[in-house]
Design an enzyme around this catalytic site. Structure first.
Site, PDB file in Angstrom:
ATOM      1  N   GLY A  16      31.152  44.799  21.359  1.00 42.42           N
ATOM      2  CA  GLY A  16      30.896  43.948  22.433  1.00 42.42           C
ATOM      3  C   GLY A  16      31.570  42.523  22.324  1.00 42.42           C
ATOM      4  O   GLY A  16      31.508  41.742  22.726  1.00 42.42           O
ATOM      5  N   THR A  17      32.694  42.568  21.401  1.00 45.37           N
ATOM      6  CA  THR A  17      33.603  41.539  21.243  1.00 45.37           C
ATOM      7  C   THR A  17      34.194  41.069  22.677  1.00 45.37           C
ATOM      8  O   THR A  17      34.029  39.795  22.803  1.00 45.37           O
ATOM      9  CB  THR A  17      34.516  41.876  20.268  1.00 45.37           C
ATOM     10  OG1 THR A  17      35.411  43.193  20.643  1.00 45.37           O
ATOM     11  CG2 THR A  17      34.275  41.911  18.997  1.00 45.37           C
ATOM     12  N   THR A  18      34.851  41.898  23.469  1.00 45.03           N
ATOM     13  CA  THR A  18      34.715  41.669  24.908  1.00 45.03           C
ATOM     14  C   THR A  18      34.428  42.586  25.952  1.00 45.03           C
ATOM     15  O   THR A  18      35.369  43.782  25.762  1.00 45.03           O
ATOM     16  CB  THR A  18      36.409  40.965  25.188  1.00 45.03           C
ATOM     17  OG1 THR A  18      36.570  39.875  24.179  1.00 45.03           O
ATOM     18  CG2 THR A  18      36.205  40.390  26.670  1.00 45.03           C
TER      19      THR A  18
END
Length: 217
Positions: A16-18
């Site tokens: 879920g980094t981006t």
């Protein structure tokens, strides 16, 4: 030793980094970068695809602990497959989001997993839902998440418009991911995008060297 065990849960492999999802006129775009991190400190994988298909026209992006999110998705796929057989029709997007929400809420003390869920169904058309780490469910037109999202809230607020065309929404999503990947130290790699409409599903992969540039490097 006890302190190390406690910390290992917080600093496990996360994702879920981006991640993002946005509704356009007739469909929805959901996408992410391709990295996973360890506690937000360093990159553990550069090739993960965080956009996962849970049914024919329903996809989700994973956030939180990678192992926890994968376990929830595996269970959700089973529930939705069984549901579609019972109902003799594809599940609605809200049904998929609700299954993910219930799994996250009932196991909130043991799991660290959240999701962006997006898709299209005959009853409600294109939809986007956020399932938070604690199991809260919210419907939105556009949403972003992960560590890279903190750098692009201004861009998203300024540039997202309801009823965009598919091409406009794809460009919006690509630009947003590129901006986040350019600023966030644990976002990067390629941009994975999925377009979902009544006609079907389209996968788009934008290599890192093809992403838009917004500043001199």
């Amino acid at each position: 030793m006890e302190k190390h065990c406690t910390d290992s849960r917080v600093k496990g492999v996360s994702t879920g980094t981006t991640i993002l999802a946005a509704i356009f006129d007739g469909g929805v775009v959901i996408g992410s970068d391709s990295r996973a991190s360890m506690g937000g400190e360093y990159v553990s994988s550069k090739t993960i695809n965080k956009v996962i298909q849970v049914h024919d026209r329903i996809f989700c992006c994973m956030a939180g602990s990678l192992a926890d999110a994968q376990a929830v998705i595996k269970s959700a796929k089973f529930h939705l497959s069984f549901h579609s057989v019972q109902m003799e029709s594809p599940p609605q997007v809200i049904a998929a989001a609700s299954v993910l929400k219930d799994l996250c809420y009932k196991n909130k003390d043991e799991l660290q997993a959240g999701f962006l869920t997006a898709g299209w169904d005959k009853k409600n058309g294109p939809q986007v839902y956020v399932v938070s780490l604690g199991g809260m469910l919210i419907s939105q037109q556009v949403t972003i998440g992960g560590s890279g999202s903190t750098y692009i809230y201004g861009y998203v607020d300024a540039k997202y418009k309801p009823n965009m065309t598919k091409e406009e929404c794809l460009q919006f999503a690509t630009n947003a991911l590129a901006l986040a990947m350019g600023r966030d130290n644990v976002s990067g790699g390629v941009a994975h995008l999925v377009v979902i409409t009544e006609k079907g599903v389209e996968h788009v992969v934008v290599p890192g060297d093809k992403l838009p540039k917004f500043h001199d490097e």
